[in-house]
Design a protein around this motif. Structure first.
Motif, short mmCIF file in Angstrom:
data_model
loop_
_atom_site.label_atom_id
_atom_site.label_comp_id
_atom_site.label_asym_id
_atom_site.label_seq_id
_atom_site.Cartn_x
_atom_site.Cartn_y
_atom_site.Cartn_z
N ILE A 119 41.94 27.65 40.97
CA ILE A 119 42.96 28.13 40.41
C ILE A 119 43.60 27.74 39.43
O ILE A 119 44.27 26.73 39.09
CB ILE A 119 44.67 29.38 41.13
N PHE A 120 43.43 27.37 38.07
CA PHE A 120 43.52 26.52 36.79
C PHE A 120 43.72 26.75 35.38
O PHE A 120 42.90 28.24 35.31
CB PHE A 120 42.28 25.27 36.41
N TYR A 121 45.09 26.54 35.08
CA TYR A 121 45.07 27.88 33.76
C TYR A 121 44.98 27.25 32.03
O TYR A 121 45.73 25.59 32.41
CB TYR A 121 46.34 28.08 33.86
N GLY A 122 44.07 26.98 30.83
CA GLY A 122 44.29 27.28 30.00
C GLY A 122 44.37 25.58 29.52
O GLY A 122 43.20 24.65 30.27
N ARG A 123 45.21 24.90 29.00
CA ARG A 123 44.65 23.63 28.65
C ARG A 123 43.16 22.78 28.08
O ARG A 123 42.96 21.83 28.09
CB ARG A 123 45.35 22.81 29.63
N THR A 124 42.58 23.76 27.30
CA THR A 124 41.38 23.09 26.90
C THR A 124 41.91 21.73 26.06
O THR A 124 40.85 20.83 26.34
CB THR A 124 41.10 24.42 25.74
N ILE A 307 48.33 29.72 28.00
CA ILE A 307 48.82 29.60 29.70
C ILE A 307 49.73 30.36 30.17
O ILE A 307 49.20 31.41 31.57
CB ILE A 307 49.16 27.97 29.99
N ALA A 308 50.66 30.55 29.63
CA ALA A 308 51.92 31.62 30.44
C ALA A 308 51.43 32.50 29.96
O ALA A 308 51.71 33.69 31.29
CB ALA A 308 53.02 31.55 29.29
N ARG A 309 50.52 33.51 29.05
CA ARG A 309 49.96 34.61 29.71
C ARG A 309 48.38 35.04 30.20
O ARG A 309 48.56 35.24 30.99
CB ARG A 309 49.36 34.89 27.62
N GLN A 310 48.18 33.38 30.50
CA GLN A 310 46.99 34.13 31.96
C GLN A 310 47.99 33.86 32.78
O GLN A 310 47.16 34.84 33.92
CB GLN A 310 45.85 32.27 31.71
N ILE A 311 48.67 33.11 33.40
CA ILE A 311 49.62 33.30 34.87
C ILE A 311 50.14 34.48 34.53
O ILE A 311 49.43 34.78 36.05
CB ILE A 311 51.63 32.09 35.00
N PHE A 312 50.46 34.81 33.85
CA PHE A 312 51.21 36.07 34.31
C PHE A 312 50.47 37.37 34.38
O PHE A 312 50.33 38.85 35.02
CB PHE A 312 52.32 37.27 33.57
N GLN A 313 49.14 37.13 34.22
CA GLN A 313 48.55 38.18 34.21
C GLN A 313 47.39 38.29 34.98
O GLN A 313 47.10 39.21 35.76
CB GLN A 313 46.92 37.63 32.69
N GLU A 314 47.44 36.86 35.73
CA GLU A 314 46.80 36.91 36.51
C GLU A 314 47.67 37.55 38.08
O GLU A 314 47.10 37.27 39.18
CB GLU A 314 46.15 35.32 37.07
N LYS A 315 48.92 37.88 37.72
CA LYS A 315 49.85 38.28 38.40
C LYS A 315 49.57 40.05 38.34
O LYS A 315 50.89 40.74 39.01
CB LYS A 315 50.59 37.95 38.84
N GLY A 316 48.49 40.55 37.76
CA GLY A 316 49.06 41.69 37.74
C GLY A 316 50.20 42.18 36.26
O GLY A 316 50.57 43.19 35.86
N LEU A 317 50.39 41.30 35.26
CA LEU A 317 51.69 41.55 34.53
C LEU A 317 51.68 41.62 33.13
O LEU A 317 50.91 40.59 32.52
CB LEU A 317 52.96 40.76 34.79
N SER A 318 51.74 42.33 32.39
CA SER A 318 51.11 42.69 31.05
C SER A 318 52.77 41.83 30.42
O SER A 318 53.79 42.17 30.49
CB SER A 318 50.77 43.80 31.00
#
Length: 555
Positions: A119-124, A307-318
């Motif tokens: 599980i890795f978020y963004g940081r391209t 990255i914040a969006r991806q973290i919350f999206q993975e938890k099913g949060l909009s």
């Protein structure tokens, strides 16, 4: 010499292991070096589904563990199978489409206790920069610096997993247990040596007549390691580097007996070799500032709104963009804190981010608090004093204001050294507000320090009530709970009362549960009255602070 492995061979082996068509399609893309996010987009599935498919493939090939080397191990198994079938001959591939190329020569990986990065978020952008430094620019040392929880370790493992095929050796080590420099160097050297006869420099014999104790030849071991880093292209990652640095002093100095790590860093930065050392630390060693240049660089990972969006999206949060901006401002882009917040919102606020934001200004979970405590306890007492002042101000504070209010004996030179040390610990930021340079703490540090300060002052007030004197006062003497920090409208001074409010709330609750308010207030009033004829040199801010606390409790 490399051997391309044909796609039809991989398909045959995979089918023998019971790999499904969907799993095979996913693993083909992973073997081609595509990220889970890219695979998910192309296949129209979630990142979790991609990782689940890959996980099933690893199980069917009996590849265990939690490290990032599982895909590499799968490559190795496929290569070995193909190499064996071909009778160790380099033949042309029989099928169409080469998945990857891997050298048949000497290539080893030792991931130690590296964490799983499935599980890795963004940081391209950061990964692109780091790969440029490590692979293309041939940097000898790259430092990843920042507070605990900022994602430095995960970023280092993800970097290593993406560039592993560019190196003959990939070695990942944590220094959390603070191994002695000699033992650490021996361990590294043995990785390059014949296991039956490792070529490790022995300790020099003691001089004649001296105590029969061997002197470890650290310099010789460093030279031996440098030889290997010249022979082979190696990527060495050292995590938790702060463990070998001295706590409770200014940042970046080595613990007694651990100076060999400094010698190692200096040598690897100064001599020519084609390898790279990645240093991961919450505290910057002092020598890095002097060594920084074309081949020595550092990076502090930042958390973006994406990255914040991806973290919350993975938890099913909009989340809305404005909500993410507020969260980033409150938590200073701390990756671990945002993960914990996402879980908290999911479990206790029905997934409603707005409800969470309205319910609490800043939520600091116990695990985060413990990490911050470890960081704070590593600081020198003078650094802690400065942190308290900035927390009391609750806003950026200038050097002039610090010099005006600090009662401890710090010269300008010492004050600057302490501020620099706090910067190397990543707990303080230096910014220019357009007219002067000001200093501010990271948001999570402000919250932690404020709570810690309020608890200590509460304890000092209770001791004052108990002894009816100021002999055991510390912070109440040295720190004003309400300092002038800015000019408001009409030129009137605005004062910060956040710490005072925290102290008041703690005391009101305690007194209400025990002896009531009247008796302790009478005692505090008397003590404050006894201080009226005392100078600030004798009692510091004690009289002023007691008066403010009494007034606040009565409100």
């Amino acid at each position: 010499m490399t051997t391309p492995i044909p796609q039809n061979f991989v398909q045959t082996i995979a089918k023998q292991r019971g790999v499904t068509d969907a799993e095979l399609e996913t693993v083909f893309m992973a073997l081609d070096g595509q990220s889970t996010a890219a695979i998910a987009t192309k296949l129209g599935i979630s990142d979790i589904a991609v990782r689940k498919r890959l996980g099933e493939v690893y199980k069917k090939f009996q590849i265990g563990g939690n490290g990032p080397g599982k895909l590499s191990e799968l490559r190795h198994q496929l290569l070995f199978s193909y190499h064996t079938e071909q009778g160790a001959k380099d033949v042309s591939p029989r099928g169409k489409g080469s998945l990857f190329k891997m050298a048949l020569g000497h290539r080893q990986q030792d991931w130690g206790q590296a964490p799983d990065v499935s599980i890795f978020y963004g940081r391209t952008e950061e990964l692109t920069t780091l790969k440029q430094w490590v692979v293309s620019d041939n940097c000898r040392l790259v430092a990843l610096l920042g507070l605990a929880g900022s994602g430095k370790t995960t970023l280092s493992v993800q970097l290593a997993s993406q560039v592993q095929n560019e190196f003959d050796f990939v070695i990942w080590r944590s220094l959390r247990s603070a191994p002695a420099p000699s033992d650490f160097l021996t361990n590294l050297i043995e990785l390059f040596s014949n296991p039956q006869k490792p070529d490790v420099p022995e300790a020099a014999p003691a001089p004649t007549g001296a105590t029969p104790t061997k002197r470890i030849d650290l310099n010789g071991k460093i030279s031996r390691l440098v030889e290997e880093l010249r022979k082979h292209r190696c990527l060495v990652i050292l995590d938790d580097f702060e463990a070998v640095l001295r706590p409770e002093e200014l940042a970046g100095h080595y613990r007694e007996g651990y100076e060999g790590y400094r010698d190692l860093i200096v040598r690897l930065c100064e001599v020519n070799h084609n390898s790279c050392l990645v240093l991961v630390s919450s505290e910057e060693p002092t020598e890095l500032a002097l060594l920084a240049g074309e081949k020595v660089r550092s990076l502090k990972p930042a958390i973006s709104e994406e990255i914040a969006r991806q973290i919350f999206q993975e938890k099913g949060l909009s989340t809305q963009a404005q909500e993410r901006e507020i969260l980033l401002a409150r938590y200073g882009g701390n990756l671990l804190a945002l993960k914990i917040v996402a879980i908290t919102i999911h479990e206790f606020f029905e997934g409603n981010v707005l409800k969470f934001l309205e319910a609490t200004a800043l939520f600091v979970e116990e695990h985060i608090s413990n990490l911050l405590a470890q960081q704070f306890d590593r600081m020198s007492s003078s650094e802690q004093e400065i942190a308290y002042w900035i927390a009391i101000a609750q806003s950026p504070i200038s050097l002039a204001t610090l010099r005006e209010h600090i009662l401890v004996n710090l010269s300008l030179s010492d004050l600057l050294k302490n501020l620099d040390s706090m910067g190397r610990r990543s707990v303080i930021e230096k910014v220019n507000d357009g007219t002067e340079t000001v200093f501010m703490l990271q948001p999570l540090i402000v919250q932690y320090v404020s709570d810690r300060l309020a608890d200590q002052i509460r304890a000092e007030v209770l001791e004052t009530v108990k002894t009816q004197g100021i002999e055991r006062m510390g912070l109440l003497k040295t720190h004003s709970l309400s300092i002038s920090i800015a000019k408001g409208k009409g030129g009137k001074e605005e004062r910060s009362r956040s710490i005072l409010e925290l102290v008041k709330n703690r005391l009101q609750v305690l007194f209400a549960k025990t002896r009531g308010l009247e008796e302790p207030l009478n005692i505090l009033t008397k003590v404050a009255s006894d201080l009226e004829d005392k100078s600030i040199l004798e009692v510091g801010y004690a009289r002023e602070n007691l008066a403010q606390i009494i007034a606040a409790i009565k409100c």
